[in-house]
Design an enzyme around this catalytic site. Structure first.
Site, PDB file in Angstrom:
ATOM      1  N   ALA A 296       0.750  -1.184  -0.058  1.00  0.00           N
ATOM      2  CA  ALA A 296      -0.197  -0.028  -0.122  1.00  0.00           C
ATOM      3  C   ALA A 296       0.910   1.036  -0.097  1.00  0.00           C
ATOM      4  CB  ALA A 296      -0.874  -0.051   1.313  1.00  0.00           C
ATOM      5  N   LYS A 297       2.137   1.078   0.213  1.00  0.00           N
ATOM      6  CA  LYS A 297       3.112   2.185   0.189  1.00  0.00           C
ATOM      7  C   LYS A 297       3.201   3.097  -1.171  1.00  0.00           C
ATOM      8  CE  LYS A 297       4.040   1.623   4.408  1.00  0.00           C
ATOM      9  NZ  LYS A 297       3.242   2.267   5.660  1.00  0.00           N
TER      10      LYS A 297
END
Length: 376
Positions: free
Chosen positions: A183-184
């Site tokens: 999700a980064k």
């Protein structure tokens, strides 16, 4: 609606990802294969530093950084309470004590003015977190650290790709650490991370730490961890890095559009609050943000979250409880961090990724405006 849309990104790079994964499957070097070194060189060039050391997660990157600096039992590391628990968790796992200082109310990053009073004879490092996608005030942090001959470890898990006064996050301190959690801003297809430094000796120590403390096969001059970056994840990251500059540009543009649309409805900013009770994020002068999260402050977070949920709009809270108030770290009578405590009760994050359309953003803003009673 997706909070973070990885499927659209994958559709863009599918053939390249599959080709790179097939190459790994063909050569069979699943641990420390050639893609790892190639990625490290590409990442170091992107950040603008001499050395990148790939690791198995952003959490292990923090741990390895402190182990390379020989931080351990009885030491103290100054950090922020307004972050994910991994920041302080790694400090404590080494037997050191996290010392929490409050945040700046505009950027949500560590307040450099609070650092001096937290330094003691046991302070071994300062660990600012570059939260929500923009860097902390690293010049001010570094100045305090240099005055006391203390290293700085930037926790850049959320800011990879952002810039501070023309330099990239992860290249602003003694060691920069980041996460490539899916999700980064730059994410793998599993856990991954990296450390960055211009210090050749620290880079050597980091490479030893990540591989059980080995300097050569079966020769262990230090304690280490199993912190190696998987070859498969390195291959995925190579594919994603090729499109990352375009995604960084999109993140900045989309974050600015969210703010423009919300301010047109009467929202204020953390820099200029106004009277609406809804505050959009502020990017400090000299900074760019990759908007790992697009985070508002609202007066009644639960009601806003429920109103958006009713319209199938996902939200998240980063973070609801400051670390110094978590049971594992709470010390009765310890210094209060009132800004962190107040912000933790008000923040709410909206859907954010490089593939948001203007139509979706307008839908989200309309729902926020309705839930918060904004004008127009």
């Amino acid at each position: 609606m997706q909070f973070i849309d990885l499927k659209t990104q994958y559709a863009r790079i599918e053939q390249d990802v599959r080709s790179r994964i097939d190459a790994v499957l063909s050569h069979g070097q699943y641990i420390m294969g050639p893609e790892v070194q190639a990625l490290e060189e590409e990442l170091a060039t992107f950040v603008g530093v001499e050395h990148c050391v790939g690791l198995s997660s952003g959490t292990d990157a923090l741990l390895a950084a402190m182990m390379a600096l020989e931080i351990g039992r009885g030491d103290e590391v100054i950090t922020t309470p307004f972050t994910f628990i991994a920041t302080a968790e790694m400090i404590a796992l080494l037997g050191a004590r996290p010392v929490f200082v409050d945040i700046d109310p505009v950027t949500y990053n560590i307040d450099p003015m609070a650092l001096e009073g937290a330094i003691t004879g046991r302070t071994r490092a300062i660990m600012p977190v570059s939260l929500y996608g923009q860097c902390a005030d690293m010049d001010a942090v570094n100045a305090v650290a240099e005055a006391h001959n203390i290293p700085v470890i930037e926790d850049a898990a959320q800011s990879f790709g952002a810039t501070y006064k023309g330099k990239r996050s992860c290249g602003l301190s003694t060691i920069g650490c980041t996460s490539f959690f899916p999700a980064k801003p730059l994410g793998a297809y599993g856990d991954a991370g990296a450390c960055f430094t211009n210090d050749a000796e620290l880079a050597r120590q980091l490479r030893e730490v990540r591989n059980h403390g080995q300097s050569r096969r079966y020769h262990h001059p230090r304690l280490g961890i199993n912190g190696r970056l998987d070859t498969m994840q390195a291959a995925v990251l190579q594919s994603k890095l090729a499109i990352f500059p375009d995604e960084v540009e999109a993140r900045g543009r989309l974050g600015a559009r969210y703010s423009e649309l919300l301010r047109a409805r009467g929202a204020g900013t953390t820099a200029e609050p106004g009277e609406s009770g809804v505050l959009t994020p502020s990017v400090a002068p000299g900074n760019t943000s990759v908007y790992a999260q697009y985070t508002l402050q609202v007066s009644d977070r639960e009601a806003v979250a429920e109103a958006l949920k009713a319209r199938d709009i996902p939200t998240a809270v980063h973070y609801p409880v400051p670390l110094n108030e978590q049971p594992v770290f709470h010390v009765p009578g310890a210094s209060a961090t009132p800004v962190s405590a107040e912000v933790a009760e008000r923040v709410i994050s909206l859907p954010m990724h490089p593939y948001l359309t203007e139509e979706v953003q307008r839908e989200v803003v309309e729902a926020v405006a309705e839930a918060c009673g904004l004008e127009g």
